[in-house]
Design a protein around this motif. Sequence first.
Motif, PDB file in Angstrom:
ATOM      1  N   LYS A 121       0.810  -1.216   0.000  1.00  0.00           N
ATOM      2  CA  LYS A 121       0.000   0.000   0.000  1.00  0.00           C
ATOM      3  C   LYS A 121       0.846   1.269   0.000  1.00  0.00           C
ATOM      4  CE  LYS A 121      -2.604  -0.928   3.590  1.00  0.00           C
ATOM      5  NZ  LYS A 121      -3.729  -0.806   4.550  1.00  0.00           N
ATOM      6  N   SER A 122       2.113   1.184   0.405  1.00  0.00           N
ATOM      7  CA  SER A 122       2.929   2.391   0.538  1.00  0.00           C
ATOM      8  C   SER A 122       3.384   2.956  -0.801  1.00  0.00           C
ATOM      9  CB  SER A 122       4.158   2.097   1.403  1.00  0.00           C
ATOM     10  OG  SER A 122       5.076   1.257   0.706  1.00  0.00           O
ATOM     11  N   GLU A 199      -6.586  -5.280   4.317  1.00  0.00           N
ATOM     12  CA  GLU A 199      -7.135  -4.976   2.989  1.00  0.00           C
ATOM     13  C   GLU A 199      -6.202  -5.377   1.850  1.00  0.00           C
ATOM     14  OE1 GLU A 199      -8.215  -0.884   2.965  1.00  0.00           O
ATOM     15  OE2 GLU A 199      -9.806  -1.133   4.451  1.00  0.00           O
ATOM     16  N   VAL A 200      -5.286  -6.298   2.133  1.00  0.00           N
ATOM     17  CA  VAL A 200      -4.374  -6.818   1.114  1.00  0.00           C
ATOM     18  C   VAL A 200      -4.494  -8.339   1.086  1.00  0.00           C
ATOM     19  CG1 VAL A 200      -1.934  -7.137   0.493  1.00  0.00           C
ATOM     20  CG2 VAL A 200      -2.751  -4.897   1.253  1.00  0.00           C
ATOM     21  N   THR A 217      -3.769  -6.627  -4.473  1.00  0.00           N
ATOM     22  CA  THR A 217      -4.921  -5.869  -3.997  1.00  0.00           C
ATOM     23  C   THR A 217      -6.173  -6.737  -3.859  1.00  0.00           C
ATOM     24  OG1 THR A 217      -5.390  -5.226  -6.286  1.00  0.00           O
ATOM     25  CG2 THR A 217      -4.095  -3.689  -4.948  1.00  0.00           C
TER      26      THR A 217
END
Length: 232
Positions: A121-122, A199-200, A217
């Motif tokens: 996410k980063s 959420e991954v 994702t």
Amino acid sequence: MRHDPERDAAAYLAGELSTLRRIRFERHMLDCRACWSEANTAREGRILAESLREAAPASTRERIRAVADVPAESPVRQRARWPYVLAAATAVLVVLAAVVIPQVIERRQPAPLVAAAALLKSNALTLSREPVPAMKTIGAYGWRGTTQRDLAGIPATIYDYVAPEGRRLLVIASSQEFPRARNARDLDPAPSWLARVDEVSLLCADKHGLSWLAAATDDAAALRAGRALGLT
């Protein structure tokens, strides 16, 4: 003396008793197991509801408050509807448990998995061109670089892939075994697994003496990566 433990305990906990009747009921509970049990069970239920309420999302708390916000009634009518209140309270606890327990499980995931999810996410990895992965493309995803990271105590080599529309995929390898996610479901061949962490989607499998993670994702992308790499 004939009495109704459920009714009397409800009136006591609701504060409907006068000071004298409250004192008398408290003395009575010392010798009456039924009244003591009713009052204690109701009190523990209230404490549990409060603890769950604190962890529930704000939207859920507001819906529960709206259901519970009923007009004031006379003590007689309140006692008459006590069974319905108990039924409603039970339903609220079931809803809270369904909302809160998965969140609690999610927060308690192993730290290396949480760290892997955060990297996806980063989108702020410092990448190099070494080492080169065995596969430079995985479906629509193309390799754009590699980095070495410590994931909460697990040293890892991280291969970063990106699709034309910008979606990313991480393939992570380590000589140490990654811990199993608490909400993981098994894949074939065992002990491969798939789970959602922060959420991954994470797919984990062991191959050639290494432990592998595919972070994507969504589950479909993680599964495609696992098949392309020969992990599942």
